[in-house]
Design an enzyme around this catalytic site. Sequence first.
Site, PDB file in Angstrom:
ATOM      1  N   SER A 181       0.826  -1.200   0.000  1.00  0.00           N
ATOM      2  CA  SER A 181       0.000   0.000   0.000  1.00  0.00           C
ATOM      3  C   SER A 181       0.866   1.258   0.000  1.00  0.00           C
ATOM      4  O   SER A 181       1.656   1.459  -0.917  1.00  0.00           O
ATOM      5  CB  SER A 181      -0.960  -0.040   1.191  1.00  0.00           C
ATOM      6  OG  SER A 181      -1.981   0.915   1.062  1.00  0.00           O
TER       7      SER A 181
ATOM      8  N   ASP B 171      -9.601  -5.641  -5.080  1.00  0.00           N
ATOM      9  CA  ASP B 171      -9.034  -4.575  -4.250  1.00  0.00           C
ATOM     10  C   ASP B 171      -9.741  -3.250  -4.517  1.00  0.00           C
ATOM     11  O   ASP B 171      -9.715  -2.738  -5.634  1.00  0.00           O
ATOM     12  CB  ASP B 171      -7.533  -4.444  -4.548  1.00  0.00           C
ATOM     13  CG  ASP B 171      -6.777  -3.705  -3.457  1.00  0.00           C
ATOM     14  OD1 ASP B 171      -7.377  -2.830  -2.809  1.00  0.00           O
ATOM     15  OD2 ASP B 171      -5.593  -4.012  -3.270  1.00  0.00           O
TER      16      ASP B 171
ATOM     17  N   HIS C 183      -7.288  -5.972  -0.696  1.00  0.00           N
ATOM     18  CA  HIS C 183      -6.132  -5.244  -0.167  1.00  0.00           C
ATOM     19  C   HIS C 183      -5.436  -5.959   0.995  1.00  0.00           C
ATOM     20  O   HIS C 183      -4.212  -6.028   1.048  1.00  0.00           O
ATOM     21  CB  HIS C 183      -6.587  -3.856   0.284  1.00  0.00           C
ATOM     22  CG  HIS C 183      -5.528  -2.813   0.212  1.00  0.00           C
ATOM     23  ND1 HIS C 183      -5.012  -2.346  -0.968  1.00  0.00           N
ATOM     24  CD2 HIS C 183      -4.873  -2.132   1.184  1.00  0.00           C
ATOM     25  CE1 HIS C 183      -4.096  -1.428  -0.741  1.00  0.00           C
ATOM     26  NE2 HIS C 183      -3.987  -1.284   0.569  1.00  0.00           N
TER      27      HIS C 183
END
Length: 412
Positions: free
Chosen positions: A185, A354, A387
């Site tokens: 991320s 995601d 994610h």
Amino acid sequence: MAFKIMSCLRILSLLSLVILVLEPNGVLGSSRGRHFGFINHDSAPAVGMCASTVAVHGYKCQEYEVKTDDGYILSVQRIPEGRTGGGRQNRQPVLLQHGVLVDGATWLLNPPEQSLATILADNGFDVWISNIRGTRYSRRHVTLDSRNPAYWNWSWDELIVHDLPAVIDFIFKQTGQKTHYVGHSMGTLIALASFSEGRQIDKVKSAALLSPIAYLSHMTTALGEIAAKSFVGEITTIFGLAEFNPKSGPVNKLLKFFCAQPGVDCYDLMTALTGKNCCLNASTVELFLNEEPQSTSTKNMVHLAQTVRDGKLSKYDYGSNYNLAHYGEAKPPKYNLANIPRDLPLFLSYGGQDALSDGKDVETLLDYLKFHDVDKLHVQYIKNYAHADFIMGITAKDLVYNQIVSFFRNYA
């Protein structure tokens, strides 16, 4: 103007809980010390991360303090070898860099045989774990107290200029070797932006980027629409706080406000924010709630919001007048990812579910890398991953981590 407010609030509602993997059920259940399922802890942990998350599993672990050139004292952990010890000498170092609103403990939430940090150690790597400024193990400064608003005057620009170089330089001095890098991320964002400016290239051997974040124009969230309708104004005027702490205060009130709106299902907030994670273990999620989320600066959240609102990857936008004073030009300089050295080995892995690292935004990133050396760019797409699956998924070892081990060995 309506588009501007919608975009700003969309990123606000999303990134205020980025990677906050909440229980599918009972998020709003009352529990002493909890805010939306989060357990509130003191800002200064009594036990270091090595003792609480690594040594308990039988691994050697070393604690280090790394001082940045702007005075922040970062906590860094090292797992120098696998659980069985011995083996190879001159093990290749690997740095693990977490995302926003979490810390280095997220690499160790699953059992050792399923956690990337320990898997790498057991496969012969020298593992280093970073904790960025403001998180629970890295809340110290040579002169500033974390209760002082000046402590929080930074965004991810400063992580690129100060935190990442300090940690990578420290590893290089300790080991005498270039390091492999793993980011998740925001940990991918600061790496990509850093590489685009030629920073740390001489000390990084390769990089594995999980759920890569660079462009954020297409991410989806069930809370986006209601947030856009609910708020007026910029997030700085909503909060008025330098520290963005999801566990208390105005941010908690914000979440309660969202969850009171028709059509918002806070009992599955995880899916609403990160996408439908396929492969999380309930006990790991519960452990996550004991450990995370962590604070970041409100300025950092604003900078992330600007990335969505402006549709480009730029340095922090202070406004035209202040930009002139800060940068010498009316608009903030852009990070040009096409400048990333073409021969730097990159491994990118992203998921079809995601909601943060959307496939279309990853395609934009890959377009900037279209002239990268073909044999140095490896891209993996996992259709059912969202994610959090990349750092907590019970299938991540077989699908992702074994690929990372092979990738790093390829560029030893």
